[in-house]
Structures are given as C-alpha cells and as structure tokens.
Scaffold this motif. Structure first.
Motif, PDB file in Angstrom:
ATOM      1  N   ALA A   1      -0.587   9.438  11.337  1.00  0.00           N
ATOM      2  CA  ALA A   1      -1.891   9.412  12.002  1.00  0.00           C
ATOM      3  C   ALA A   1      -2.269   7.991  12.399  1.00  0.00           C
ATOM      4  O   ALA A   1      -2.819   7.766  13.487  1.00  0.00           O
ATOM      5  N   MET A   2      -1.965   7.028  11.536  1.00  0.00           N
ATOM      6  CA  MET A   2      -2.261   5.628  11.853  1.00  0.00           C
ATOM      7  C   MET A   2      -1.453   5.149  13.058  1.00  0.00           C
ATOM      8  O   MET A   2      -1.978   4.481  13.950  1.00  0.00           O
ATOM      9  N   VAL A   3      -0.171   5.514  13.106  1.00  0.00           N
ATOM     10  CA  VAL A   3       0.671   5.119  14.236  1.00  0.00           C
ATOM     11  C   VAL A   3       0.173   5.781  15.512  1.00  0.00           C
ATOM     12  O   VAL A   3       0.071   5.138  16.564  1.00  0.00           O
ATOM     13  N   ASP A   4      -0.177   7.067  15.429  1.00  0.00           N
ATOM     14  CA  ASP A   4      -0.712   7.765  16.604  1.00  0.00           C
ATOM     15  C   ASP A   4      -1.984   7.101  17.103  1.00  0.00           C
ATOM     16  O   ASP A   4      -2.174   6.917  18.309  1.00  0.00           O
ATOM     17  N   LEU A   5      -2.856   6.716  16.179  1.00  0.00           N
ATOM     18  CA  LEU A   5      -4.102   6.054  16.554  1.00  0.00           C
ATOM     19  C   LEU A   5      -3.833   4.712  17.221  1.00  0.00           C
ATOM     20  O   LEU A   5      -4.439   4.385  18.247  1.00  0.00           O
ATOM     21  N   LEU A   6      -2.902   3.946  16.674  1.00  0.00           N
ATOM     22  CA  LEU A   6      -2.541   2.671  17.298  1.00  0.00           C
ATOM     23  C   LEU A   6      -1.995   2.874  18.706  1.00  0.00           C
ATOM     24  O   LEU A   6      -2.330   2.125  19.630  1.00  0.00           O
ATOM     25  N   GLU A   7      -1.151   3.881  18.861  1.00  0.00           N
ATOM     26  CA  GLU A   7      -0.591   4.155  20.185  1.00  0.00           C
ATOM     27  C   GLU A   7      -1.695   4.501  21.177  1.00  0.00           C
ATOM     28  O   GLU A   7      -1.689   4.038  22.316  1.00  0.00           O
ATOM     29  N   LYS A   8      -2.656   5.311  20.754  1.00  0.00           N
ATOM     30  CA  LYS A   8      -3.764   5.694  21.642  1.00  0.00           C
ATOM     31  C   LYS A   8      -4.631   4.493  21.993  1.00  0.00           C
ATOM     32  O   LYS A   8      -5.022   4.315  23.144  1.00  0.00           O
ATOM     33  N   GLN A   9      -4.933   3.659  20.998  1.00  0.00           N
ATOM     34  CA  GLN A   9      -5.774   2.491  21.244  1.00  0.00           C
ATOM     35  C   GLN A   9      -5.085   1.474  22.140  1.00  0.00           C
ATOM     36  O   GLN A   9      -5.733   0.736  22.873  1.00  0.00           O
TER      37      GLN A   9
ATOM     38  N   ARG B   1       9.862   5.683  14.419  1.00  0.00           N
ATOM     39  CA  ARG B   1       9.384   7.061  14.389  1.00  0.00           C
ATOM     40  C   ARG B   1      10.364   7.906  13.589  1.00  0.00           C
ATOM     41  O   ARG B   1      11.177   8.635  14.140  1.00  0.00           O
ATOM     42  N   PRO B   2      10.318   7.822  12.254  1.00  0.00           N
ATOM     43  CA  PRO B   2      11.275   8.561  11.439  1.00  0.00           C
ATOM     44  C   PRO B   2      10.995  10.067  11.439  1.00  0.00           C
ATOM     45  O   PRO B   2       9.854  10.496  11.601  1.00  0.00           O
ATOM     46  N   THR B   3      12.045  10.820  11.245  1.00  0.00           N
ATOM     47  CA  THR B   3      11.907  12.265  11.088  1.00  0.00           C
ATOM     48  C   THR B   3      11.452  12.564   9.669  1.00  0.00           C
ATOM     49  O   THR B   3      11.450  11.680   8.799  1.00  0.00           O
ATOM     50  N   ALA B   4      11.086  13.815   9.401  1.00  0.00           N
ATOM     51  CA  ALA B   4      10.678  14.206   8.048  1.00  0.00           C
ATOM     52  C   ALA B   4      11.809  13.942   7.060  1.00  0.00           C
ATOM     53  O   ALA B   4      11.575  13.478   5.938  1.00  0.00           O
ATOM     54  N   GLU B   5      13.042  14.197   7.483  1.00  0.00           N
ATOM     55  CA  GLU B   5      14.197  13.955   6.611  1.00  0.00           C
ATOM     56  C   GLU B   5      14.351  12.465   6.309  1.00  0.00           C
ATOM     57  O   GLU B   5      14.610  12.067   5.174  1.00  0.00           O
ATOM     58  N   GLN B   6      14.165  11.625   7.319  1.00  0.00           N
ATOM     59  CA  GLN B   6      14.249  10.181   7.112  1.00  0.00           C
ATOM     60  C   GLN B   6      13.133   9.691   6.192  1.00  0.00           C
ATOM     61  O   GLN B   6      13.357   8.830   5.341  1.00  0.00           O
ATOM     62  N   LEU B   7      11.927  10.262   6.352  1.00  0.00           N
ATOM     63  CA  LEU B   7      10.820   9.875   5.492  1.00  0.00           C
ATOM     64  C   LEU B   7      11.106  10.224   4.032  1.00  0.00           C
ATOM     65  O   LEU B   7      10.799   9.451   3.129  1.00  0.00           O
TER      66      LEU B   7
ATOM     67  N   TYR C   1       0.844  -1.195   0.000  1.00  0.00           N
ATOM     68  CA  TYR C   1       0.000   0.000   0.000  1.00  0.00           C
ATOM     69  C   TYR C   1       0.876   1.240   0.000  1.00  0.00           C
ATOM     70  O   TYR C   1       1.927   1.274   0.640  1.00  0.00           O
ATOM     71  N   MET C   2       0.432   2.249  -0.724  1.00  0.00           N
ATOM     72  CA  MET C   2       1.104   3.556  -0.750  1.00  0.00           C
ATOM     73  C   MET C   2       0.227   4.513   0.050  1.00  0.00           C
ATOM     74  O   MET C   2      -0.995   4.490  -0.076  1.00  0.00           O
ATOM     75  N   LEU C   3       0.863   5.338   0.869  1.00  0.00           N
ATOM     76  CA  LEU C   3       0.136   6.360   1.604  1.00  0.00           C
ATOM     77  C   LEU C   3       1.087   7.474   1.981  1.00  0.00           C
ATOM     78  O   LEU C   3       2.301   7.306   1.981  1.00  0.00           O
ATOM     79  N   SER C   4       0.519   8.630   2.289  1.00  0.00           N
ATOM     80  CA  SER C   4       1.341   9.789   2.622  1.00  0.00           C
ATOM     81  C   SER C   4       1.954   9.627   4.007  1.00  0.00           C
ATOM     82  O   SER C   4       1.492   8.832   4.834  1.00  0.00           O
ATOM     83  N   ALA C   5       2.979  10.417   4.259  1.00  0.00           N
ATOM     84  CA  ALA C   5       3.619  10.408   5.577  1.00  0.00           C
ATOM     85  C   ALA C   5       2.625  10.825   6.650  1.00  0.00           C
ATOM     86  O   ALA C   5       2.581  10.244   7.734  1.00  0.00           O
ATOM     87  N   SER C   6       1.786  11.814   6.344  1.00  0.00           N
ATOM     88  CA  SER C   6       0.827  12.291   7.348  1.00  0.00           C
ATOM     89  C   SER C   6      -0.192  11.207   7.701  1.00  0.00           C
ATOM     90  O   SER C   6      -0.559  11.059   8.868  1.00  0.00           O
TER      91      SER C   6
END
Length: 95
Positions: A48-56, A67-73, A39-44
């Motif tokens: 958001a998916m990782v943040d949601l998983l962390e919250k759940q 948790r890559p930085t913008a430069e790493q992404l 699957y292809m998806l944007s960094a944002s």
C-alpha cells in the motif's frame, strides 16, 4: 533523541523470540540499544505504501523498482527471520 515513526516498538531481543508476530498492518519500530534500527510491517502495508508513492509521484515518473511476488515476500520474510535469529545484543548495526 531519535525519531521513531511508529506507535509501537520492539527490542531486538523480543523480536528474535517470535518475529512473525511483528508483521502487522501498523509499522513497528525495531530498537537496537534503544535506537531505531528498522521497521517491521506486513506485506500488505508495504504494498500500500509503494502504491501510494507511485500515485503521488505519477507526474514525476516514479515507479517502484522492487515489486516482489507473494512467493518472493515469503522467502524474504523467512530469510529475515533467519538473520534475526543470528543477531545478539552485541551485534553492531550496519549503517
């Protein structure tokens, strides 16, 4: 029958032509031999998916380890584009 968890799909051949256009805020299934290869998806959206998983999973001690930085992404995306450019229709998926 293969499960596709996206409303839009793209073939490997089309993806190779302009991979950057497929980093969108909706997942896009990448097909190889008419089967989902990834699957292809944007960094944002990924963040958001990782943040949601962390919250759940807060009560279960789930913490994202990647948790890559913008430069790493950007580097990851460029590397992905290079790899996609090397793929042919005859390339076997690595599972």
């Amino acid at each position: 029958m293969h499960r596709i968890l996206a409303e839009h799909t793209v073939s490997m051949t089309e993806l190779r032509k302009n991979p950057a256009q497929y980093f969108t805020d909706e997942p896009i299934a990448v097909l190889s031999n008419n089967k989902p290869a990834g699957y292809m998806l944007s960094a944002s959206l990924f963040e958001a998916m990782v943040d949601l998983l962390e919250k759940q999973q807060a009560n279960r001690q789930f913490v994202a380890k990647f948790r890559p930085t913008a430069e790493q992404l950007k580097a990851i995306a460029l590397h992905g584009q290079e790899l996609i450019g090397q793929v042919t229709d005859e390339t076997e998926p690595s599972n």
